[in-house]
Write an enzyme that holds these catalytic residues in place. Sequence first.
Site, short mmCIF file in Angstrom:
data_model
loop_
_atom_site.label_atom_id
_atom_site.label_comp_id
_atom_site.label_asym_id
_atom_site.label_seq_id
_atom_site.Cartn_x
_atom_site.Cartn_y
_atom_site.Cartn_z
N CYS A 85 0.81 -1.22 0.00
CA CYS A 85 0.00 0.00 0.00
C CYS A 85 0.84 1.27 0.00
O CYS A 85 0.30 2.38 -0.12
CB CYS A 85 -0.96 0.00 1.19
SG CYS A 85 -2.13 -1.37 1.16
N HIS A 336 -9.02 4.19 -1.70
CA HIS A 336 -7.72 3.55 -1.54
C HIS A 336 -7.35 2.69 -2.75
O HIS A 336 -7.20 1.48 -2.65
CB HIS A 336 -7.74 2.70 -0.27
CG HIS A 336 -6.43 2.10 0.12
ND1 HIS A 336 -5.21 2.62 -0.29
CD2 HIS A 336 -6.13 1.01 0.88
CE1 HIS A 336 -4.23 1.87 0.20
NE2 HIS A 336 -4.76 0.89 0.91
#
Length: 389
Positions: A85, A336
């Site tokens: 991430c 996201h």
Amino acid sequence: MTDPLIVGWAHTKFGKSDAADTLTLMQEVARPALDHAGLGADAVDGIFVGVYNNGFSRQDFQAALVAMGTPELAGVPFMRTENACATGSAAIYAAADFIASGRGKVALVIGAEKMTATPGAEVGDILLSASYVPEEGQIEGGFAGVFGRITSTYFQRHGDRSEELAMIAAKNHENGMRNPLAHLQKPFDLAFCNTISDKNPRVAGPLRRTDCSLVSDGAAALVLAAPEVAADLQRAIAFRARAQAGDMLALSRRDPIAFDGPHRAWRAALDQAGLGITDLDLVETHDCFTTAEMIEYEAMGLTPRGQGWRAIRDGVTRFDGALPVNPSGGLKSRGHPIGATGVSQHVMVAMQLAGDAGAMQLPGATLGGVFNMGGAAVASYCSVLERVR
């Protein structure tokens, strides 16, 4: 070596995009970012791309796709980063090092991900690959299951903080209402976020749906320029500090709620900047789950360990608090898309410092922090940005 400055940016709306793939998403931000910087494609010395992929698309070799969508960039050297991430921040730091080393004067950084075309169960499996698969690959609930365990451990040591997690979720949804680029521009109040229901079911451990970030499509881009180039351009946002820290991948090899890597990254960045956490005007942090934001309050030094929940309960991190955290809505509301997230966070802070954040604008913001992490606090990147012009 001298760090470059951020001189331009672009950002798609996050959410379920009509764009067919990352090529199209990257095309949507490449030329607009250069136009925003006031530079032509011929000024670009390097292209740095952050795309996680890992199964979201059969097409890989993602950095080569930039010139496919923006042919005037053909021939420019390119590379791709992947760090779970934190993939987008890895691309930014690689580009910054490229310029600081003298190898180039202008770099285009793009982060992108196309996630919503992948069935939900497959998304969970893809994201779980950012954990230590031999030990954690069978955790129920996918990557949410990993953070479900982290949350349960935190509650065992420091009490049930479900209400404070709901307060973080409600805060970030309220902030997202001000952000036209956010995936989810919908208010969810504390009562909704703190109540298990058909619309807000339990996902993993104590985590509810409102505690989890979104599966999103999107892209964001930054243009970095050496100081001598930036001197002639309209805007300049400096890296007052940037720091990176790592930690063990397996949860079994560390204290899962200590967030030692994030703490070291924050400590190094603030030391470089010569600042304390309360000197910042805002922070964009990695709220992949509300638990992550709560523990990150501790990692950044806003509260003692085990007391991160106090920051939200006392209103410190609200939009009108002493240190607004995630005024853009964060991953929770802004969205996201994995590879785009770190770039997006830097864009959000740069917009604030340039006074270009619209309804999200915090008055007088001159210093902002960015924290982006890969995995469960495994790869940590922390930037302190400062307005120069």
